[in-house]
Design an enzyme around this catalytic site. Structure first.
Site, PDB file in Angstrom:
ATOM      1  N   GLY A 108     -13.730  -3.463  -0.008  1.00  0.00           N
ATOM      2  CA  GLY A 108     -15.100  -2.945   0.068  1.00  0.00           C
ATOM      3  C   GLY A 108     -15.349  -1.808  -0.911  1.00  0.00           C
ATOM      4  O   GLY A 108     -16.420  -1.729  -1.526  1.00  0.00           O
ATOM      5  N   ARG A 159       0.828  -1.213   0.000  1.00  0.00           N
ATOM      6  CA  ARG A 159       0.000   0.000   0.000  1.00  0.00           C
ATOM      7  C   ARG A 159       0.856   1.254   0.000  1.00  0.00           C
ATOM      8  O   ARG A 159       0.460   2.284  -0.546  1.00  0.00           O
ATOM      9  CB  ARG A 159      -0.936   0.012   1.201  1.00  0.00           C
ATOM     10  CG  ARG A 159      -2.062  -0.975   1.023  1.00  0.00           C
ATOM     11  CD  ARG A 159      -3.222  -0.656   1.922  1.00  0.00           C
ATOM     12  NE  ARG A 159      -4.382  -1.405   1.484  1.00  0.00           N
ATOM     13  CZ  ARG A 159      -5.292  -1.927   2.295  1.00  0.00           C
ATOM     14  NH1 ARG A 159      -5.181  -1.777   3.583  1.00  0.00           N
ATOM     15  NH2 ARG A 159      -6.317  -2.586   1.800  1.00  0.00           N
ATOM     16  N   LYS A 168     -19.085 -14.195   2.000  1.00  0.00           N
ATOM     17  CA  LYS A 168     -20.247 -13.500   2.567  1.00  0.00           C
ATOM     18  C   LYS A 168     -21.129 -12.942   1.469  1.00  0.00           C
ATOM     19  O   LYS A 168     -20.845 -11.897   0.897  1.00  0.00           O
ATOM     20  CB  LYS A 168     -19.769 -12.358   3.462  1.00  0.00           C
ATOM     21  CG  LYS A 168     -19.822 -12.687   4.934  1.00  0.00           C
ATOM     22  CD  LYS A 168     -19.599 -11.441   5.739  1.00  0.00           C
ATOM     23  CE  LYS A 168     -20.244 -11.525   7.112  1.00  0.00           C
ATOM     24  NZ  LYS A 168     -20.044 -10.276   7.841  1.00  0.00           N
ATOM     25  N   GLY A 177      -9.199  -8.546  -0.543  1.00  0.00           N
ATOM     26  CA  GLY A 177      -8.062  -8.967   0.265  1.00  0.00           C
ATOM     27  C   GLY A 177      -7.665 -10.417   0.035  1.00  0.00           C
ATOM     28  O   GLY A 177      -6.512 -10.730  -0.254  1.00  0.00           O
TER      29      GLY A 177
HETATM   30  P1  ADP Z   1     -12.207 -11.281  -0.785  1.00  0.00           P
HETATM   31  O1  ADP Z   1     -11.464 -10.857   0.459  1.00  0.00           O
HETATM   32  O2  ADP Z   1     -11.273 -11.547  -1.926  1.00  0.00           O
HETATM   33  O3  ADP Z   1     -13.315 -10.334  -1.152  1.00  0.00           O
HETATM   34  P2  ADP Z   1     -13.913 -13.035   0.722  1.00  0.00           P
HETATM   35  O4  ADP Z   1     -13.444 -12.423   1.976  1.00  0.00           O
HETATM   36  O5  ADP Z   1     -15.294 -12.799   0.292  1.00  0.00           O
HETATM   37  O6  ADP Z   1     -12.893 -12.695  -0.474  1.00  0.00           O
HETATM   38  O7  ADP Z   1     -13.818 -14.645   0.841  1.00  0.00           O
HETATM   39  C1  ADP Z   1     -12.624 -15.317   1.084  1.00  0.00           C
HETATM   40  C2  ADP Z   1     -12.844 -16.498   1.981  1.00  0.00           C
HETATM   41  O8  ADP Z   1     -13.835 -17.369   1.485  1.00  0.00           O
HETATM   42  C3  ADP Z   1     -11.585 -17.321   2.091  1.00  0.00           C
HETATM   43  O9  ADP Z   1     -11.127 -17.242   3.422  1.00  0.00           O
HETATM   44  C4  ADP Z   1     -12.044 -18.741   1.740  1.00  0.00           C
HETATM   45  O10 ADP Z   1     -11.490 -19.724   2.580  1.00  0.00           O
HETATM   46  C5  ADP Z   1     -13.518 -18.662   1.938  1.00  0.00           C
HETATM   47  N1  ADP Z   1     -14.245 -19.680   1.186  1.00  0.00           N
HETATM   48  C6  ADP Z   1     -14.356 -19.800  -0.148  1.00  0.00           C
HETATM   49  N2  ADP Z   1     -15.072 -20.897  -0.485  1.00  0.00           N
HETATM   50  C7  ADP Z   1     -15.419 -21.485   0.662  1.00  0.00           C
HETATM   51  C8  ADP Z   1     -16.199 -22.650   0.998  1.00  0.00           C
HETATM   52  N3  ADP Z   1     -16.732 -23.412   0.043  1.00  0.00           N
HETATM   53  N4  ADP Z   1     -16.374 -22.922   2.298  1.00  0.00           N
HETATM   54  C9  ADP Z   1     -15.843 -22.148   3.248  1.00  0.00           C
HETATM   55  N5  ADP Z   1     -15.110 -21.051   3.013  1.00  0.00           N
HETATM   56  C10 ADP Z   1     -14.902 -20.723   1.734  1.00  0.00           C
HETATM   57 MG    MG Z   2     -11.892 -11.134   2.527  1.00  0.00          MG
END
Ligand code: ADP
Ligand code: MG
Length: 383
Positions: A361, A36, A190, A338
């Site tokens: 976000g 960053r 989420k 992230g």
């Molecule tokens: P980002 O930070 O890239 O926006 P998220 O925070 O939404 O991504 O999601 C990342 C998390 O989702 C990871 O920690 C991963 O382990 C979890 N994840 C993805 N698929 C599954 C699954 N089928 N079951 C449980 N956790 C999952």
């Molecule tokens: Mg995340």
């Protein structure tokens, strides 16, 4: 949305206040990852080259929520920045106070002051009195209605830094004029934070490929057995609506296991036959093939969210193979989030993406078609 950029401003002899996003991980009193800082370096260097009288830098770090929290002081950030710039960066231990007249000053964590998250106009005005010009480069925070993101622009001439400008240009292009086929690959955990993005991409993109834990909410909405897989019960209704959209592409098979555990024996099943006592942890090989085919045909690709629980090596195939496929493609590619950046970095493909967004976000909200308060406040005061 039009706003001033660095090129519109004359910094010579001026005092400049920069709001950066230097919310970096700190370990043993040192910056553990300086990505960053590196991304805002061009902005800082540009300002310094213009012969400023003083550059005052501010950021938040962690979530101190309006109180002084010793381990959230920005001292390690100032130290690392000083090394990167090969210039002294004078760190002061307050947010508001009497500044020394060093060329580069970093004030304390802006979230030590309650006024920051309260978006207090008085606090914003006081900060603006430090400087003649305000530069906002904290793209990753622009979705927040906080004082250093929305208030200072209202008092002194303001512009975007290079990082913010580039993010808005790259992300804006996807919404306005993407080369087609345009696909979005969305995963992660989420649905609550992603459903708006899925819906906006269903409007804008040609296909929306969904993976990660979110798929089980869609399968539940479709009346399928999902076993012990993660589900967002409040969003089953919204998922059901999206199911009717033919642009939506869901995996046809998944990798399942007994437990959320890398040592749990795994197998592959069709999404129509997930046993009630199993948990789905990755997309299956048929789905990887189908997603890879769509990736190869695409001219624009947005990727946010891992396809599975990729932190466990047994459930990382979907994410890592798609990361490779995206890197191989000749499309304009954008990755953000992230965990997505961590996955892309693990796959060794970060530097093969056209654009790596610094916003988690903020990127999600921007691509969902929302107006980000920090950017709106900049645009409002464009002279
Ligand atoms: P980002 O930070 O890239 O926006 P998220 O925070 O939404 O991504 O999601 C990342 C998390 O989702 C990871 O920690 C991963 O382990 C979890 N994840 C993805 N698929 C599954 C699954 N089928 N079951 C449980 N956790 C999952
Ligand atoms: Mg995340």
């Amino acid at each position: 949305m039009e706003f001033n950029t660095l090129k519109d401003m004359d910094f010579n002899g001026k005092k400049v206040l920069l709001r950066a996003d230097f919310n970096v991980p700190i370990k043993d009193g040192k910056v553990a990852d300086d990505q960053r800082l590196l991304r805002t370096l061009p902005t800082i260097q540009h300002i310094l080259e213009q012969g400023v009288k003083q550059l005052i830098i501010c950021t938040h770090l962690g979530r101190p929520k309006g109180k002084v929290v010793e381990e959230m002081r920005v001292t390690p950030v100032a130290q690392r920045l000083s090394e990167l710039l090969a210039e002294d960066v004078k760190k002061v231990d307050f947010v508001l106070g009497e500044l020394p007249d060093d060329l580069i000053v970093m004030i304390e964590n802006v979230q030590f002051e309650p006024g920051e998250r309260d978006n207090d106009p008085e606090y914003g005005k006081k900060l603006s009195e430090y400087a003649d010009i305000f530069v906002l480069d904290a793209f990753g925070q622009c979705h927040r209605n906080y004082a250093t993101l929305t208030q200072i622009q209202q008092h002194i001439p303001s512009c975007a830094g290079f990082l913010l400008e580039e993010e808005v240009r790259s992300l804006g292009k996807l919404l306005e004029n993407p080369e087609r086929p345009f696909i979005a690959i969305l995963g992660g955990v989420k649905l609550e934070t992603k459903i708006a993005l899925i819906n906006n991409m269903l409007d804008n993109a040609d296909n929306v490929l969904v993976g990660g834990a979110m798929i089980f909410t869609f399968y539940k909405a479709d009346g399928k057995e999902i076993g012990k897989s993660i589900v967002d019960d409040e969003f089953v209704g919204e998922a059901k609506q999206a199911l009717g959209n033919e642009k939506l592409v869901l995996p046809s098979d998944v990798v399942i296991a007994d437990e959320f555990d890398n040592n749990s024996p795994k197998s592959v099943v069709s999404v129509d036959s997930i046993p009630a006592d199993k948990i789905g942890l990755d997309i299956g090989p048929d789905s990887i093939n189908e997603f890879t085919r769509l990736i190869a045909e695409a001219k624009t690709i947005v990727w946010n969210g891992p396809m599975g629980a990729f932190e466990m090596s047994n459930f990382a195939d979907g994410t890592l193979q798609l990361a490779d496929a995206i890197a191989e493609s000749s499309a304009t590619t954008l990755v953000g989030g992230g965990d997505s950046l961590a996955a892309a970095s693990q796959a060794g493909v970060l530097d093969r993406m056209s654009h790596v967004s610094t916003g988690g976000g903020a990127m999600l909200e921007f691509l969902s078609g929302k107006t980000l308060p920090g950017i709106a406040a900049l645009a409002k005061v464009r002279q």
